[in-house]
Motif scaffolding. Sequence first.
Motif, PDB file in Angstrom:
ATOM      1  N   GLY A 230     -18.140   5.038  11.041  1.00 38.86           N
ATOM      2  CA  GLY A 230     -18.646   4.547   9.776  1.00 38.86           C
ATOM      3  C   GLY A 230     -20.010   4.785   9.748  1.00 38.86           C
ATOM      4  N   TYR A 231     -20.596   5.389   8.805  1.00 39.19           N
ATOM      5  CA  TYR A 231     -22.094   5.678   8.846  1.00 39.19           C
ATOM      6  C   TYR A 231     -22.896   4.777   7.670  1.00 39.19           C
ATOM      7  CZ  TYR A 231     -21.047   9.974  11.621  1.00 39.19           C
ATOM      8  OH  TYR A 231     -20.781  10.902  12.442  1.00 39.19           O
TER       9      TYR A 231
ATOM     10  N   LYS B 212      -5.229  10.181   2.072  1.00 37.50           N
ATOM     11  CA  LYS B 212      -6.393  10.757   1.486  1.00 37.50           C
ATOM     12  C   LYS B 212      -6.198  12.216   1.838  1.00 37.50           C
ATOM     13  CE  LYS B 212      -8.671   7.184   0.669  1.00 37.50           C
ATOM     14  NZ  LYS B 212      -9.205   6.705  -0.688  1.00 37.50           N
TER      15      LYS B 212
ATOM     16  N   HIS C 132      -6.868  -2.035  -8.039  1.00 36.15           N
ATOM     17  CA  HIS C 132      -7.723  -0.776  -7.481  1.00 36.15           C
ATOM     18  C   HIS C 132      -6.960   0.583  -7.140  1.00 36.15           C
ATOM     19  CE1 HIS C 132     -11.724  -2.894  -7.271  1.00 36.15           C
ATOM     20  NE2 HIS C 132     -11.256  -3.727  -7.518  1.00 36.15           N
TER      21      HIS C 132
ATOM     22  N   ILE D  54     -12.788   2.583 -12.483  1.00 39.36           N
ATOM     23  CA  ILE D  54     -13.663   2.112 -11.737  1.00 39.36           C
ATOM     24  C   ILE D  54     -14.957   3.144 -11.768  1.00 39.36           C
ATOM     25  CG2 ILE D  54     -12.755   2.565  -9.605  1.00 39.36           C
ATOM     26  CD1 ILE D  54     -13.960  -0.629  -8.862  1.00 39.36           C
TER      27      ILE D  54
ATOM     28  N   GLU E 140     -19.536   9.487  -5.964  1.00 36.20           N
ATOM     29  CA  GLU E 140     -20.768   9.375  -5.081  1.00 36.20           C
ATOM     30  C   GLU E 140     -21.205  10.885  -4.865  1.00 36.20           C
ATOM     31  OE1 GLU E 140     -19.038   5.480  -2.949  1.00 36.20           O
ATOM     32  OE2 GLU E 140     -19.460   7.227  -1.882  1.00 36.20           O
TER      33      GLU E 140
ATOM     34  N   SER F  72     -13.685   7.392   8.343  1.00 37.07           N
ATOM     35  CA  SER F  72     -13.879   5.950   8.969  1.00 37.07           C
ATOM     36  C   SER F  72     -12.844   5.179   9.296  1.00 37.07           C
ATOM     37  CB  SER F  72     -14.901   5.539   7.851  1.00 37.07           C
ATOM     38  OG  SER F  72     -14.581   5.687   6.367  1.00 37.07           O
TER      39      SER F  72
ATOM     40  N   ARG G  53     -11.770   7.106   4.340  1.00 38.25           N
ATOM     41  CA  ARG G  53     -11.084   6.215   5.199  1.00 38.25           C
ATOM     42  C   ARG G  53      -9.983   6.891   5.830  1.00 38.25           C
ATOM     43  NH1 ARG G  53      -8.107   2.804   3.969  1.00 38.25           N
ATOM     44  NH2 ARG G  53      -8.048   3.024   1.939  1.00 38.25           N
TER      45      ARG G  53
ATOM     46  N   MET H  55     -24.691   9.117   4.535  1.00 40.79           N
ATOM     47  CA  MET H  55     -23.340   9.425   3.656  1.00 40.79           C
ATOM     48  C   MET H  55     -24.050  10.338   2.726  1.00 40.79           C
ATOM     49  SD  MET H  55     -20.805   8.155   5.002  1.00 40.79           S
ATOM     50  CE  MET H  55     -19.642   8.643   3.778  1.00 40.79           C
TER      51      MET H  55
ATOM     52  N   ASP I 285      -4.595   8.386  -4.968  1.00 40.76           N
ATOM     53  CA  ASP I 285      -5.651   7.558  -4.830  1.00 40.76           C
ATOM     54  C   ASP I 285      -5.935   6.936  -6.185  1.00 40.76           C
ATOM     55  OD1 ASP I 285      -7.799   6.613  -3.695  1.00 40.76           O
ATOM     56  OD2 ASP I 285      -8.405   8.461  -2.869  1.00 40.76           O
ATOM     57  N   GLY I 286      -6.217   5.727  -6.090  1.00 42.32           N
ATOM     58  CA  GLY I 286      -6.648   4.785  -7.498  1.00 42.32           C
ATOM     59  C   GLY I 286      -7.437   5.493  -8.255  1.00 42.32           C
ATOM     60  N   MET I 287      -8.700   5.782  -7.752  1.00 42.42           N
ATOM     61  CA  MET I 287      -9.775   6.522  -8.264  1.00 42.42           C
ATOM     62  C   MET I 287     -10.433   7.527  -7.464  1.00 42.42           C
ATOM     63  SD  MET I 287     -11.714   7.207 -10.690  1.00 42.42           S
ATOM     64  CE  MET I 287     -10.942   5.748 -11.845  1.00 42.42           C
ATOM     65  N   ASN I 288     -11.020   7.287  -6.276  1.00 47.12           N
ATOM     66  CA  ASN I 288     -11.746   7.879  -5.218  1.00 47.12           C
ATOM     67  C   ASN I 288     -13.185   7.895  -5.472  1.00 47.12           C
ATOM     68  OD1 ASN I 288     -12.933  10.162  -3.602  1.00 47.12           O
ATOM     69  ND2 ASN I 288     -10.928  10.003  -2.746  1.00 47.12           N
ATOM     70  N   LEU I 289     -13.871   6.830  -4.972  1.00 46.89           N
ATOM     71  CA  LEU I 289     -15.238   6.925  -5.325  1.00 46.89           C
ATOM     72  C   LEU I 289     -16.040   7.990  -4.735  1.00 46.89           C
ATOM     73  CD1 LEU I 289     -15.472   3.020  -5.218  1.00 46.89           C
ATOM     74  CD2 LEU I 289     -15.236   4.579  -7.211  1.00 46.89           C
TER      75      LEU I 289
ATOM     76  N   GLN J 196      -6.672   1.465 -12.950  1.00 49.23           N
ATOM     77  CA  GLN J 196      -7.277   2.869 -12.994  1.00 49.23           C
ATOM     78  C   GLN J 196      -7.213   3.781 -13.765  1.00 49.23           C
ATOM     79  OE1 GLN J 196     -10.009   2.273 -10.839  1.00 49.23           O
ATOM     80  NE2 GLN J 196      -9.506   2.036  -8.815  1.00 49.23           N
TER      81      GLN J 196
ATOM     82  N   TRP K 128       0.764  -1.064  -0.036  1.00 46.24           N
ATOM     83  CA  TRP K 128      -0.074  -0.008  -0.025  1.00 46.24           C
ATOM     84  C   TRP K 128       1.062   1.298   0.050  1.00 46.24           C
ATOM     85  CZ3 TRP K 128      -5.044   1.071  -0.711  1.00 46.24           C
ATOM     86  CH2 TRP K 128      -5.555   2.368  -0.319  1.00 46.24           C
TER      87      TRP K 128
HETATM   88  C1  GDG Z   1      -9.801   1.775  -3.128  1.00 49.71           C
HETATM   89  C2  GDG Z   1      -8.686   2.671  -3.683  1.00 49.71           C
HETATM   90  C3  GDG Z   1     -10.511   3.362  -5.369  1.00 49.71           C
HETATM   91  C4  GDG Z   1     -16.060   5.528   3.574  1.00 49.71           C
HETATM   92  N1  GDG Z   1     -16.569   5.923   4.658  1.00 49.71           N
HETATM   93  C5  GDG Z   1     -17.930   5.437   4.931  1.00 49.71           C
HETATM   94  C6  GDG Z   1     -18.314   4.539   3.716  1.00 49.71           C
HETATM   95  N2  GDG Z   1     -17.282   5.034   2.918  1.00 49.71           N
HETATM   96  C7  GDG Z   1     -17.357   4.462   1.413  1.00 49.71           C
HETATM   97  C8  GDG Z   1     -17.032   5.465   0.450  1.00 49.71           C
HETATM   98  C9  GDG Z   1     -16.605   4.960  -0.825  1.00 49.71           C
HETATM   99  C10 GDG Z   1     -15.647   3.973  -0.194  1.00 49.71           C
HETATM  100  O1  GDG Z   1     -16.181   3.749   1.139  1.00 49.71           O
HETATM  101  C11 GDG Z   1     -14.271   4.675  -0.415  1.00 49.71           C
HETATM  102  O2  GDG Z   1     -13.907   4.403  -1.603  1.00 49.71           O
HETATM  103  P1  GDG Z   1     -12.621   5.298  -2.027  1.00 49.71           P
HETATM  104  O3  GDG Z   1     -12.483   5.085  -3.435  1.00 49.71           O
HETATM  105  O4  GDG Z   1     -12.894   6.784  -1.796  1.00 49.71           O
HETATM  106  O5  GDG Z   1     -11.354   4.759  -1.411  1.00 49.71           O
HETATM  107  P2  GDG Z   1     -10.619   3.506  -0.818  1.00 49.71           P
HETATM  108  O6  GDG Z   1     -11.626   2.681   0.087  1.00 49.71           O
HETATM  109  O7  GDG Z   1      -9.416   3.811  -0.681  1.00 49.71           O
HETATM  110  O8  GDG Z   1     -10.892   2.533  -2.051  1.00 49.71           O
HETATM  111  C12 GDG Z   1      -9.630   3.726  -4.291  1.00 49.71           C
HETATM  112  C13 GDG Z   1     -11.426   2.173  -4.685  1.00 49.71           C
HETATM  113  O9  GDG Z   1     -10.727   1.186  -4.062  1.00 49.71           O
HETATM  114  C14 GDG Z   1     -12.285   1.561  -5.663  1.00 49.71           C
HETATM  115  O10 GDG Z   1     -11.444   0.607  -6.829  1.00 49.71           O
HETATM  116  O11 GDG Z   1     -11.432   4.262  -5.791  1.00 49.71           O
HETATM  117  O12 GDG Z   1      -8.739   4.788  -5.295  1.00 49.71           O
HETATM  118  O13 GDG Z   1      -7.901   3.357  -2.557  1.00 49.71           O
HETATM  119  O14 GDG Z   1     -17.739   4.287  -1.471  1.00 49.71           O
HETATM  120  O15 GDG Z   1     -18.654   5.915   0.175  1.00 49.71           O
HETATM  121  N3  GDG Z   1     -19.403   4.076   3.381  1.00 49.71           N
HETATM  122  C15 GDG Z   1     -20.183   4.035   4.422  1.00 49.71           C
HETATM  123  N4  GDG Z   1     -19.975   4.743   5.699  1.00 49.71           N
HETATM  124  C16 GDG Z   1     -18.705   5.458   5.929  1.00 49.71           C
HETATM  125  O16 GDG Z   1     -18.662   5.718   7.121  1.00 49.71           O
HETATM  126  N5  GDG Z   1     -21.374   3.507   4.190  1.00 49.71           N
END
Ligand code: GDG
Length: 750
Positions: free
Chosen positions: A365-366, A294, A175, A250, A396, A324, A289, A371, A388-392, A206, A106
């Motif tokens: 976490g919520y 981040k 990812h 993604i 969102e 989270s 997270r 969210m 960050d790979g993508m940042n979802l 990505q 990582w």
């Molecule tokens: C890896 C890569 C890539 C966060 N806190 C809560 C919560 N989340 C959800 C967000 C989002 C997900 O977690 C986080 O996704 P990210 O893409 O921002 O980041 P990583 O976890 O690092 O994911 C990343 C991803 O994989 C996909 O390929 O984009 O670059 O690092 O969906 O909404 N969801 C809820 N409660 C929380 O407190 N329900």
Amino acid sequence: MTSAAEPTASAAPDSTYSLVVVSNRLPIEIEVSEDGTEGWRTSPGGLVTALEPMMRSSDGAWVGWPGIADRSFDPFENDGISIVPVRLSESELEDYYEGFSNDTIWPLYHDVIAPPRYHREWWEAYVRVNRRFADAAASAAAPGATVWVHDYQLQLVPRMLRDARPDLVIGFFNHIPFPPYGIYAQLPWRKQILDGLLGADLIGFQRLADAGNFSRAVRRLYGYPTRGVAIDVPAPDGKHRRVIAKHFPISIDAAAYEELARRPEIQERARQIREDLGNPQTIMLGVDRLDYTKGIAHRIKAFGELLADGSLSVEDVTLVQVASPSRERVGPYIALRDEIELAVGRLNGDFSTISHTAISYHHHGYPREEMVALYLAADVMLVTALRDGMNLVAKEYVAVRFDRDGVLVLSEFAGAADELKQAVLINPHDIDGVKAAILRAVAMPRQERLRRMRSLRRKVFDNDVDAWSSSFLRTLTEGAAVRPGIPDTLAGALKDLSRADNILVALDFDGTLAPHVDKPEDARAVAGTREAVQRLLDLDGVRVAFVSGRALVSLRHVSQPQTDVLLAGSHGIEVQLDTPEIELDLVTEELEQLDALARVLERISGSIDGTWIERKPAGLALHTRLATPRKAAAALKAARGELGTLLPGLTVRDGKDVIEFAVRASTKGDALARLRRHAGADRVFYAGDDTTDEDAFAVLRPGDVGLKIGAGDSLAGYRVRGPEDVPLVLGLIADARAAVAAEREAAAGA
Ligand code: GDG
């Protein structure tokens, strides 16, 4: 957010899964209720949502760790998906997951923002656990199944699977970023990891830059030739196996997020959040997270300076930060939490008032609904990732904003920045730049906010998670999965075919005998084609034909056929069948139509300057390129109008500054039928690469053989990778036919 589902014990895997997904975590986790009973809880992440329909319809299984150490579970079915749990011990979790995955790979793959730690025992656990995942996948996968492996915890699985099960089609998706060589080269096991990944047919990343970094690392460390997205990896049989390394950004289930956002109770919750925060003019939001990648500290620093210099005030602006909990047993994460919470505490101490808090900080976490309400409430979304790979989260936020309002401030170091160009892009290391971006976002006029958000939403909805997974799987199963060489089943079918009295071997030219080239006149058949065709021509009862969409003259020019080769050009409108002349195969009625067509168009072009006509084998084209727009429009209108009444059955094709009318809509299927009759063939072999060749495959009969060249859906029963395989296939027909002839001769002599 979650739904409990009872497993049905009956559905143990029986190695018949045609799609197997492998990821570190299963899409479900065990839940122990107060009375001690256990149930499975679905965690509805984007990946599950995207793959669920496919998993159900294609008999899919999911291989992964169920989220609890030292426990074994038998495979079971959950909500229509077969689940194959992989056991991990507590010490494996420490070494493979927290150690090698999260404290070596990582940080290394995220630009060494934190120093990666290299421990040989972590690596050994990583190899051991990867082997366990590979074994579980290998025993779940049906012959020829597609296996899709996910993420950096399982980079050795593709190679392990390929060695155990060469029949499988293997995809891998990373990812997180793939680092530049200068950083990657630190890894003591850099060659083993690359080799592990190269076991896949398709490796997805990505960003374009990640795929490029990977290919460069392969060139540097292994010296394998790479061209564009293709890497030629030496195979045990001395040939090459083609691996594709390509970017597939993604995404999220955008419609599902919008649906949540439209719910009245969630909108009410968003209003409530604003009120609870003291109705500030601007709510800024960070959702991450709690991870050092981040850039949470950078965001807090910029906000703090803006409060300190008076550019913003806590009465007007509040920052809500959801951090989270994540990887709480990994050293750097423990230190990070202290660092962030110290910064938040200081800033709040310095700037908060009794009625207004500067940073509303939440280490929780919520539920997803909460969210979405937060996204709806946020006027400015801050995504300041250092890498960050993508940042979802960024996607969102955009999906939720059906009101088209809200400003996304997005780090250019997040993969999402490649697509979301209408965000306010920042370099998070440049604190002054981040401050300026925040001020710009806070003050952005509504018109500009709406314009930017509209464009961002188009991007996110056009490329949602469904589009992402289908495009990955399509590339995997159609492209990378076409194996080099001649399938045994094809060789068998050709032997059967060669027993017929009269055979027709009909071959498309471009893309089948000759690779596609930029200039059509430069196309030439691959080496060995001419000799293979000659061998067939020398055999009794075998005819060879070239079939093309090209005009016949052009086909003759590029293919330089031997005299005995039958030719069909213009999709069969023109043929040359054992005659020196090209036959235009039109019936009397069509010839009369052609005359009438010519008369009408000649009159129109004669009366309108700047237009002219071009004769085609079975039609005419009216060109308007040199006419004024008004005259061009008049010419087109007249032609359409008059011909629509006079010759309603014509085929009309619109082009740029040209309209084409044809009296015959011939296909390669028609061409093949004509050739079959002419050759008196009992059996036909047809090879083609293009959609127009599907018309020919469609008219094949039982016992005929259709061969598709390359990727893509096809009616053909067999497939080879490219034109370079075709001379080998023709050679097999010739061999088989020669053997049959020898047999028959021997039988006649006996
Ligand atoms: C890896 C890569 C890539 C966060 N806190 C809560 C919560 N989340 C959800 C967000 C989002 C997900 O977690 C986080 O996704 P990210 O893409 O921002 O980041 P990583 O976890 O690092 O994911 C990343 C991803 O994989 C996909 O390929 O984009 O670059 O690092 O969906 O909404 N969801 C809820 N409660 C929380 O407190 N329900």
